[in-house]
Motif scaffolding. Structure first.
Motif, PDB file in Angstrom:
ATOM      1  N   ASP A  33     -16.761 -36.923  -5.347  1.00  0.00           N
ATOM      2  CA  ASP A  33     -17.786 -36.889  -6.395  1.00  0.00           C
ATOM      3  C   ASP A  33     -17.170 -36.494  -7.728  1.00  0.00           C
ATOM      4  N   VAL A  34     -17.741 -37.040  -8.803  1.00  0.00           N
ATOM      5  CA  VAL A  34     -17.331 -36.684 -10.162  1.00  0.00           C
ATOM      6  C   VAL A  34     -18.545 -36.058 -10.848  1.00  0.00           C
ATOM      7  N   ALA A  35     -18.354 -34.875 -11.408  1.00  0.00           N
ATOM      8  CA  ALA A  35     -19.451 -34.161 -12.076  1.00  0.00           C
ATOM      9  C   ALA A  35     -19.852 -34.877 -13.365  1.00  0.00           C
ATOM     10  N   PRO A  36     -21.099 -34.663 -13.812  1.00  0.00           N
ATOM     11  CA  PRO A  36     -21.528 -35.262 -15.073  1.00  0.00           C
ATOM     12  C   PRO A  36     -20.566 -34.923 -16.217  1.00  0.00           C
ATOM     13  N   ARG A  37     -20.362 -35.920 -17.085  1.00  0.00           N
ATOM     14  CA  ARG A  37     -19.540 -35.810 -18.300  1.00  0.00           C
ATOM     15  C   ARG A  37     -18.085 -35.440 -18.058  1.00  0.00           C
ATOM     16  N   THR A  38     -17.618 -35.580 -16.830  1.00  0.00           N
ATOM     17  CA  THR A  38     -16.230 -35.263 -16.511  1.00  0.00           C
ATOM     18  C   THR A  38     -15.374 -36.518 -16.642  1.00  0.00           C
ATOM     19  N   LEU A  39     -14.170 -36.360 -17.167  1.00  0.00           N
ATOM     20  CA  LEU A  39     -13.189 -37.435 -17.276  1.00  0.00           C
ATOM     21  C   LEU A  39     -12.198 -37.283 -16.143  1.00  0.00           C
ATOM     22  N   VAL A  40     -12.043 -38.341 -15.310  1.00  0.00           N
ATOM     23  CA  VAL A  40     -11.096 -38.306 -14.212  1.00  0.00           C
ATOM     24  C   VAL A  40     -10.111 -39.463 -14.339  1.00  0.00           C
ATOM     25  N   VAL A  41      -8.852 -39.220 -13.912  1.00  0.00           N
ATOM     26  CA  VAL A  41      -7.823 -40.252 -13.920  1.00  0.00           C
ATOM     27  C   VAL A  41      -6.909 -40.060 -12.721  1.00  0.00           C
ATOM     28  N   GLY A  42      -6.196 -41.120 -12.338  1.00  0.00           N
ATOM     29  CA  GLY A  42      -5.138 -41.022 -11.345  1.00  0.00           C
ATOM     30  C   GLY A  42      -5.518 -41.501  -9.965  1.00  0.00           C
ATOM     31  N   ASN A  43      -4.524 -41.346  -9.047  1.00  0.00           N
ATOM     32  CA  ASN A  43      -4.689 -41.722  -7.651  1.00  0.00           C
ATOM     33  C   ASN A  43      -4.119 -40.609  -6.778  1.00  0.00           C
ATOM     34  N   PRO A  44      -5.003 -39.808  -6.179  1.00  0.00           N
ATOM     35  CA  PRO A  44      -6.465 -39.851  -6.312  1.00  0.00           C
ATOM     36  C   PRO A  44      -6.897 -39.307  -7.674  1.00  0.00           C
ATOM     37  N   ALA A  45      -8.065 -39.730  -8.118  1.00  0.00           N
ATOM     38  CA  ALA A  45      -8.575 -39.304  -9.426  1.00  0.00           C
ATOM     39  C   ALA A  45      -8.815 -37.803  -9.454  1.00  0.00           C
TER      40      ALA A  45
END
Length: 181
Positions: free
Chosen positions: A147-159
């Motif tokens: 899960d990604v929280a609201p307004r969070t920026l994620v990148v990569g593998n795994p993100a």
């Protein structure tokens, strides 16, 4: 081009459906759909108003797409996926729907939810069973497994989270607080 609460069709544009696009007669599509060449929408898919679907996009049965979404070229959207309103999906994004895929035998759909105003960069893979929070942003090429929280920026593998984004999608260092559409 959002619709006003008083008149839901006030800002709805005229639909444009390319002659090579296939939309099953049992799909439900809202007004103002733009769908480009060689895209396919299967039976029982539901698409809101003012949605732009690029070329060579596959929308499987029972996928739900909210209003004012933009789906770029070569995106694969499988059963169990729900997109909120104003979601951006970059080119060649893939959403999975089975945690234990096999070529033969039974399989079970695992649902995935993308909340309002989320943005997903090109070539990202979204593994099923997660929620992308409202207003979050997934970087290009990322593989999202949690899960990604609201307004969070994620990148990569795994993100992984590397910061936050404001309502315009600009990177900010501090959590902008509760999400408001």
């Amino acid at each position: 081009m959002s619709s006003s609460p008083d008149n839901p069709n006030e800002n709805v544009r005229e639909s444009l459906i390319h002659h090579t696009a296939e939309i099953h007669e049992d799909a439900v599509i809202g007004p103002g759909l733009y769908i480009w060449n060689y895209s396919k929408v299967r039976e029982h898919a539901r698409i809101g108003s003012n949605v732009n679907i690029g070329q060579m996009v596959y929308v499987e049965s029972h996928v739900v797409i909210g209003n004012d979404c933009k789906i770029q070229n070569a995106v694969n959207m499988f059963d169990g996926l729900t997109l909120g309103d104003r979601v951006f999906v970059g080119p060649a994004v893939t959403f999975t729907n089975d945690m234990t895929p096999r070529a033969v035998g039974d399989w079970e759909i695992t649902t995935t939810r993308i909340e309002d105003d989320a943005s997903i960069g090109a070539n990202a893979t979204i593994v099923c069973g997660i929620t992308l929070g409202a207003g979050c942003m997934v970087g290009a090429g990322s593989v999202v497994t949690k899960d990604v929280a609201p307004r969070t920026l994620v990148v990569g593998n795994p993100a992984r989270p590397i910061g936050f984004v404001d309502a315009s999608g600009n990177r900010v260092d501090e959590d902008p607080g509760p999400y408001h559409a």
